[in-house]
Write an enzyme that holds these catalytic residues in place. Sequence first.
Site, PDB file in Angstrom:
ATOM      1  N   LYS A 128      65.150  28.205  31.874  1.00 30.10           N
ATOM      2  CA  LYS A 128      63.937  27.574  32.359  1.00 30.10           C
ATOM      3  C   LYS A 128      62.803  28.545  32.180  1.00 30.10           C
ATOM      4  O   LYS A 128      62.890  29.678  32.247  1.00 30.10           O
ATOM      5  CB  LYS A 128      64.020  26.985  34.011  1.00 30.10           C
ATOM      6  CG  LYS A 128      64.218  28.371  34.959  1.00 30.10           C
ATOM      7  CD  LYS A 128      64.884  27.917  36.335  1.00 30.10           C
ATOM      8  CE  LYS A 128      64.928  28.942  37.038  1.00 30.10           C
ATOM      9  NZ  LYS A 128      65.727  28.736  38.368  1.00 30.10           N
ATOM     10  N   TYR A 156      35.542  46.274  39.134  1.00 28.94           N
ATOM     11  CA  TYR A 156      35.080  45.474  40.049  1.00 28.94           C
ATOM     12  C   TYR A 156      35.383  45.947  41.576  1.00 28.94           C
ATOM     13  O   TYR A 156      36.514  46.334  42.051  1.00 28.94           O
ATOM     14  CB  TYR A 156      35.640  44.280  40.120  1.00 28.94           C
ATOM     15  CG  TYR A 156      35.113  43.204  39.019  1.00 28.94           C
ATOM     16  CD1 TYR A 156      33.888  42.856  38.713  1.00 28.94           C
ATOM     17  CD2 TYR A 156      36.067  42.882  38.029  1.00 28.94           C
ATOM     18  CE1 TYR A 156      33.469  42.157  37.660  1.00 28.94           C
ATOM     19  CE2 TYR A 156      35.983  42.196  36.785  1.00 28.94           C
ATOM     20  CZ  TYR A 156      34.526  41.973  36.494  1.00 28.94           C
ATOM     21  OH  TYR A 156      34.090  40.968  35.581  1.00 28.94           O
TER      22      TYR A 156
END
Length: 436
Positions: free
Chosen positions: A57, A312
């Site tokens: 999956k 940042y």
Amino acid sequence: MTTTAPSAPSNASATSASPSSLPGAATSRAVVDLEAVAHNGRRLAQVAGVPWMAVVKADAYGHGLGPIALTALSAGASWLGVAQLAEALTLRTLLDEAGVARPAGKPTSEAPRVLTWLVPVMDPAGAAADDSPLRAALAADLDLSVSTLPQLEALVAAARAQGVPARLHLKVDTGMSRGGAVEEDLPALVAALRRAADEGAVDVVGLWSHLSRADEPTSGSTEEHLARYRQAEQIVRGAGLNPPLHHVAATGGLLWHPAARMDLVRVGIGLYGLSPDPSVATSAELGLRPVMRLESALVQVKRIDAGQAVSYGGTWSAPTDRWVGLVPLGYSDGVPRAASSAGPVSVGGLRTSVVGRVCMDQVVIDLGPALDESGEPLAAPAAVGDTAVLWGSPESSGQEAVPTVDEWAQACGTINYEIVTRLGARIPRCYVGGEA
Ligand SMILES: *Cc1c(COP(=O)(O)O)cnc(C)c1O
């Protein structure tokens, strides 16, 4: 499948069209070692002693659906498992293209089987329509999970319209409280299954469940799951149904609860060389080889002054005059922002880490002091173009400095599953160790 030398970053070896294979894309890639996949599959099959399903999956936990599925089959998997029906349909197409035989409707076929367990709930009229996904599932010769009456009604409608029985695995909730029928709803569901089986609309081929705490070898939780499973089995047998396949174990159940192995084990994380819980046993202790290496190339190396803030928010400042490197991978690529000033990275033999915040497409890594103790300039320990490895296998690369997926998970407060499955679509997967 292409085979590439593991150490040479190159977009030419990308096997899937992704934005990174376009001219001008950053030179990052996930190297996926198919030999390790085969090794892990065989190793876990040996421990389990029963047939195994390769759980593929979420694009094979981020490793790439087709190559992992085919490698698992050649390593002896007799089943493939995915969550969503759409993934199962894609998988069937890939298998058909690769010439893999289909079970051809036979419940006991030796051909590899595909199970999917998030089957959409539809109204029966829609399910009978020509273009219904459930009819597509039947045409694709898939095994399907069923947990509720409305789901069963839709499956029966699709099977009647398609003219083939649906091969179903009845999912019971044994304590996870996720999917699956709870005990009080089971008698009605089982009775309806029995009627549908008598009519020839379904073959009930499996009874199954999923364990919530299999990574706790001694908590008693798995024993409770198994007791509830046995109760469910009584109800199923009482209705005259006798599904030949019983399965509850994923990797953790397989490893730590022998009673959970039953007829089939569903192997996900272990196939990718990772432990379901490294605090119980590490990959190395389990004899598993991590399959994925995420690497990139430095796009800039520079010197910054002591006290200079990085990225940042200026959350990290250089403690001394410093060399730093720029790696073109960020949170849009699946490098968690939680790895800010924490995610480990290796460059050559140097072990270092992300400094400052992880940005959308980039991270800065520390490359060490720019001055020695006597104040003399130190050369940069790495250059533009050098390979930066975020995670991989220290053993198979022969480089002790290479961080593991487990270290990344720990640095980010998450689990190894999330680190690999979140790897972004624009990172090309490059396959090594496969049959040419
Ligand atoms: C994901 C999943 C698995 C595989 O689990 P691992 O812990 O990765 O081995 C097995 N069964 C079901 C139902 C799953 O959702």
